[in-house]
Design a protein around this motif. Sequence first.
Motif, PDB file in Angstrom:
ATOM      1  N   UNK A  26       0.771  -1.232  -0.006  1.00  0.00           N
ATOM      2  CA  UNK A  26       0.035  -0.132  -0.099  1.00  0.00           C
ATOM      3  C   UNK A  26       0.828   1.364  -0.108  1.00  0.00           C
ATOM      4  N   UNK A  27       2.212   1.197   0.103  1.00  0.00           N
ATOM      5  CA  UNK A  27       3.105   2.424  -0.057  1.00  0.00           C
ATOM      6  C   UNK A  27       3.534   2.338  -1.591  1.00  0.00           C
ATOM      7  N   UNK A  28       3.043   2.936  -2.468  1.00  0.00           N
ATOM      8  CA  UNK A  28       3.340   2.678  -3.838  1.00  0.00           C
ATOM      9  C   UNK A  28       3.952   4.292  -4.583  1.00  0.00           C
ATOM     10  N   UNK A  29       5.097   4.267  -4.953  1.00  0.00           N
ATOM     11  CA  UNK A  29       5.719   5.345  -5.376  1.00  0.00           C
ATOM     12  C   UNK A  29       5.972   5.034  -7.018  1.00  0.00           C
ATOM     13  N   UNK A  30       5.261   5.726  -7.774  1.00  0.00           N
ATOM     14  CA  UNK A  30       5.101   5.617  -9.278  1.00  0.00           C
ATOM     15  C   UNK A  30       5.920   6.599  -9.912  1.00  0.00           C
ATOM     16  N   UNK A  31       7.026   5.918 -10.885  1.00  0.00           N
ATOM     17  CA  UNK A  31       7.783   6.906 -11.833  1.00  0.00           C
ATOM     18  C   UNK A  31       7.023   6.729 -13.112  1.00  0.00           C
ATOM     19  N   UNK A  32       6.718   8.187 -13.815  1.00  0.00           N
ATOM     20  CA  UNK A  32       6.009   7.776 -15.130  1.00  0.00           C
ATOM     21  C   UNK A  32       6.670   8.882 -15.821  1.00  0.00           C
ATOM     22  N   UNK A  33       6.508   8.556 -17.300  1.00  0.00           N
ATOM     23  CA  UNK A  33       7.464   9.220 -18.257  1.00  0.00           C
ATOM     24  C   UNK A  33       6.873  11.035 -18.514  1.00  0.00           C
ATOM     25  N   UNK A 141      18.356   8.335 -12.694  1.00  0.00           N
ATOM     26  CA  UNK A 141      19.003   7.916 -11.399  1.00  0.00           C
ATOM     27  C   UNK A 141      18.161   8.473 -10.453  1.00  0.00           C
ATOM     28  N   UNK A 142      17.534   9.680 -10.254  1.00  0.00           N
ATOM     29  CA  UNK A 142      16.918  10.301  -9.222  1.00  0.00           C
ATOM     30  C   UNK A 142      15.558   9.729  -8.990  1.00  0.00           C
ATOM     31  N   UNK A 143      15.161   9.126 -10.051  1.00  0.00           N
ATOM     32  CA  UNK A 143      13.710   8.205  -9.790  1.00  0.00           C
ATOM     33  C   UNK A 143      14.070   7.076  -8.852  1.00  0.00           C
ATOM     34  N   UNK A 144      15.240   6.478  -9.162  1.00  0.00           N
ATOM     35  CA  UNK A 144      15.671   5.327  -8.431  1.00  0.00           C
ATOM     36  C   UNK A 144      15.933   5.535  -6.968  1.00  0.00           C
ATOM     37  N   UNK A 145      16.802   6.654  -6.873  1.00  0.00           N
ATOM     38  CA  UNK A 145      17.031   7.505  -5.714  1.00  0.00           C
ATOM     39  C   UNK A 145      15.972   7.730  -4.650  1.00  0.00           C
ATOM     40  N   UNK A 146      14.925   8.215  -5.309  1.00  0.00           N
ATOM     41  CA  UNK A 146      13.677   8.493  -4.613  1.00  0.00           C
ATOM     42  C   UNK A 146      12.654   7.224  -4.251  1.00  0.00           C
ATOM     43  N   UNK A 175      17.397   4.304 -20.173  1.00  0.00           N
ATOM     44  CA  UNK A 175      18.166   4.555 -19.212  1.00  0.00           C
ATOM     45  C   UNK A 175      18.165   3.634 -18.139  1.00  0.00           C
ATOM     46  N   UNK A 176      16.647   3.404 -17.615  1.00  0.00           N
ATOM     47  CA  UNK A 176      16.405   2.640 -16.517  1.00  0.00           C
ATOM     48  C   UNK A 176      16.616   1.215 -16.828  1.00  0.00           C
ATOM     49  N   UNK A 177      16.169   0.474 -17.962  1.00  0.00           N
ATOM     50  CA  UNK A 177      15.984  -0.765 -18.250  1.00  0.00           C
ATOM     51  C   UNK A 177      17.118  -1.697 -17.880  1.00  0.00           C
ATOM     52  N   UNK A 178      18.402  -0.981 -18.199  1.00  0.00           N
ATOM     53  CA  UNK A 178      19.587  -2.098 -17.739  1.00  0.00           C
ATOM     54  C   UNK A 178      19.889  -1.935 -16.455  1.00  0.00           C
ATOM     55  N   UNK A 179      19.574  -0.958 -15.584  1.00  0.00           N
ATOM     56  CA  UNK A 179      19.470  -0.954 -14.017  1.00  0.00           C
ATOM     57  C   UNK A 179      18.606  -1.895 -13.602  1.00  0.00           C
ATOM     58  N   UNK A 180      17.358  -1.844 -14.144  1.00  0.00           N
ATOM     59  CA  UNK A 180      16.245  -2.565 -13.447  1.00  0.00           C
ATOM     60  C   UNK A 180      16.514  -4.025 -13.846  1.00  0.00           C
ATOM     61  N   UNK A 181      17.164  -4.499 -14.931  1.00  0.00           N
ATOM     62  CA  UNK A 181      17.707  -5.873 -15.037  1.00  0.00           C
ATOM     63  C   UNK A 181      18.355  -6.285 -14.085  1.00  0.00           C
ATOM     64  N   UNK A 182      19.626  -5.475 -13.586  1.00  0.00           N
ATOM     65  CA  UNK A 182      20.431  -5.653 -12.619  1.00  0.00           C
ATOM     66  C   UNK A 182      19.696  -6.009 -11.363  1.00  0.00           C
ATOM     67  N   UNK A 183      18.701  -5.089 -10.847  1.00  0.00           N
ATOM     68  CA  UNK A 183      18.069  -4.933  -9.697  1.00  0.00           C
ATOM     69  C   UNK A 183      17.169  -6.087  -9.824  1.00  0.00           C
ATOM     70  N   UNK A 189      14.033  -4.968  -7.685  1.00  0.00           N
ATOM     71  CA  UNK A 189      13.609  -4.372  -8.936  1.00  0.00           C
ATOM     72  C   UNK A 189      12.125  -3.770  -8.692  1.00  0.00           C
ATOM     73  N   UNK A 190      12.008  -2.492  -9.028  1.00  0.00           N
ATOM     74  CA  UNK A 190      10.792  -1.875  -9.262  1.00  0.00           C
ATOM     75  C   UNK A 190      10.092  -2.769 -10.336  1.00  0.00           C
ATOM     76  N   UNK A 191       8.483  -2.773 -10.204  1.00  0.00           N
ATOM     77  CA  UNK A 191       7.703  -3.306 -11.140  1.00  0.00           C
ATOM     78  C   UNK A 191       7.523  -2.347 -12.427  1.00  0.00           C
ATOM     79  N   UNK A 192       7.671  -2.895 -13.603  1.00  0.00           N
ATOM     80  CA  UNK A 192       7.379  -2.265 -14.647  1.00  0.00           C
ATOM     81  C   UNK A 192       5.924  -2.717 -15.169  1.00  0.00           C
TER      82      UNK A 192
END
Length: 722
Positions: A26-33, A141-146, A175-183, A189-192
């Motif tokens: 129930x704690x949802x932090x969304x990044x959107x384009x 970077x800042x999305x993931x740091x948040x 830019x995010x996809x390779x980082x998410x793969x590693x996570x 990893x965040x859900x996509x």
Amino acid sequence: MNGAPRPRRFEAAEACIDWLIARVGRRIRVGAPLGLGKPATLMNALYARAKADPTIELTIITALSLNVPAARSDLEARLMNPIIERVFEDYPGLDYLRDVRQGQLPANVTVSEFFFQPGAMLSNDYAQQHYRSVNYTHAARDLLDAGVNVLMQMVAPGTHDDELSLSCNTDVTLDLIPVVRAMRERGQAPLIVGQLNRRLPTMTRSALVPAAEADALFAGEAADFKPFGAPAEAVSRVDYAIAARVTGLIADGGTLQIGIGSLSDAIAWCCGLRQKRNAVFGALLDALKPGDTERALIARYDGRSTFAEGLYGCTEMLVDAYIHLYRDGVITRRVYDDASVQRLINEAAIQAEVTPETLQALIRIGAVRTPLQAVDVEYLKRIGVFRSAVTYRDGGIDPGDGGAVLGDDPTRSATARAMAKRCLGQTLAGPTLVHGGFFLGPNAFYQRLRDLDPAERELFHMTSVGQINHLYGDEAAKRAQRRRARFVNTAIKVSLDGAVAADGLENGRVLSGVGGQYNFVAQAHELADARAIICVRATRQGSDGPESNIVAAYGYNTIPRHLRDIVVTEYGVADLRGATDAEIAAALIEIADARFQDELRATAVAAGKLPTDYRIPAAARDNTPDRIKRVFAGPPAAAFPRYPYGSDLTAVEDTLAGALKNLAGESRLAAVGALARHGRAPDTELMPYLERMGLAEPKGWREQLYARLVSAALRRHGIDKP
């Protein structure tokens, strides 16, 4: 669940949100384009769930949220509502944005953006307080740091069933996809989550990603809607004057970055004139009376000649103007992602067509070894010099045609001749005319993207903002591609020290956001023969009348003074690179509106930045709106149309919009005065406008008042007939 094949597919938004909450809690932090790529249906469903359930803590981090404009009065609604229905159709809007604007966001929801629709949030305290100042290249970077735990995006169909197209927003996602793969490998990893909208244009190359990159996909009829279309802005005479001066600074064989809006459309139009109606363009430049500095720059960059080699586009924002530049034969310079290939292309040592010399040139610069090894063969195949069937086998080269294996040393004449016949491809692989990070524009632009044939679409390469906005990573290739670059951006204020304010006011309020402007200006100082061009209209209309946009000082800047380069107004060009403070102040005063020059001079003299004997040149004293009117009084109106690439508005609607805008900007007392002077009963010439407003046969006192107000506004607007 975690081992299930990706993506999990849903035909209903509510079911997708149920799954999402079950997965992340129930704690949802969304990044959107940024911009167009927000999955509006899904985001509205998630926001509605949070509004209904205060135990859900929802944070949305995004940029450039777009909503359908709303009328502010019944009179405005008569004009706007039919346009809104026609232009936006079933675009659902963003419910969280509506509530932010109305001050109705619930306490358990936070919305934070790093770029606003320009000017839309200037008076919104909540949006201002939750704004994040983020360089575009740092957004991932800042999305993931948040602590974002969900990434949501609208996508288009891929070219195969197991693919998705990132379409309008490759910018941060790639830019995010390779980082998410590693996570994912670490289980962190965040859900996509994607929303597949079949009405969104499919883009290829780097925009195509495996569908399995998404954890969940909302698809089907309920996921489809008309993408947000940003109507084209009208191009003014001031815009055309600035654009013509900018066009004279663009070097053939170079690189062009522009943004969205009327100035960019004007620049594209003037480039088209320079290419296709060169005499008209030259006459316009002459009529604008460039000063000594501007004439020297035009001569240095051969800015009057047609584009023989053509331009390449490198832009974070792919806009409609680039399609028109391509159609007009201006965007024709193809670049390649391989540094060695691009170097040889630049040197005219090779061409796009593969010949025996192509292979020999690559050998000469050490791009491939001799004898060839397996890695060299794979490289030659990747860049299109060898056909895909060619392989390295047993110390030799197998052309894959069923014949004998060839030797591995192409410096031997016999081997080279055999390879020319049996191994060489036809053209170099992967040419690009425009690299773009995201796209946004009018509905007609999206249709033009859909109408590109498959080969043309490949030339418009959507990629990451990290690839476009700076030189890090593949630097040699980027430097080779970005020859003679012109990075063209706009500003709201330029101070006499050369600093530029583009995204905020000196009281701290944010107008839009820095986006990529700083990146492109910095690049201009790092690349050989590149220039950063800042366009600023000389004045703006303030509440108390005209204000100068060239100012003595300003308490905010986007581009610091040490990165100053070229500034262009409708009145001229100031070349500030490497100049002294006195030279900068004088150059800017001489392209300012004449009504403000004396005050600017006096301030600079008092500050010790100009000598007391400095005099403003007589030619600069003619920097007046009347001068610009005189310039455009000569050419035929068709040469400089109000909407060079078309409009979503009819001619009648466009006229009504201008007239009512002027009326809305007046005080009530002024409106009453206008009604008294111009509000007589409507003439027959005004009937088409009144018919469009539903006021041709007014009923009751309110409609009769509206009809007189509209008639008065049209007459003051100079309209006698449609």
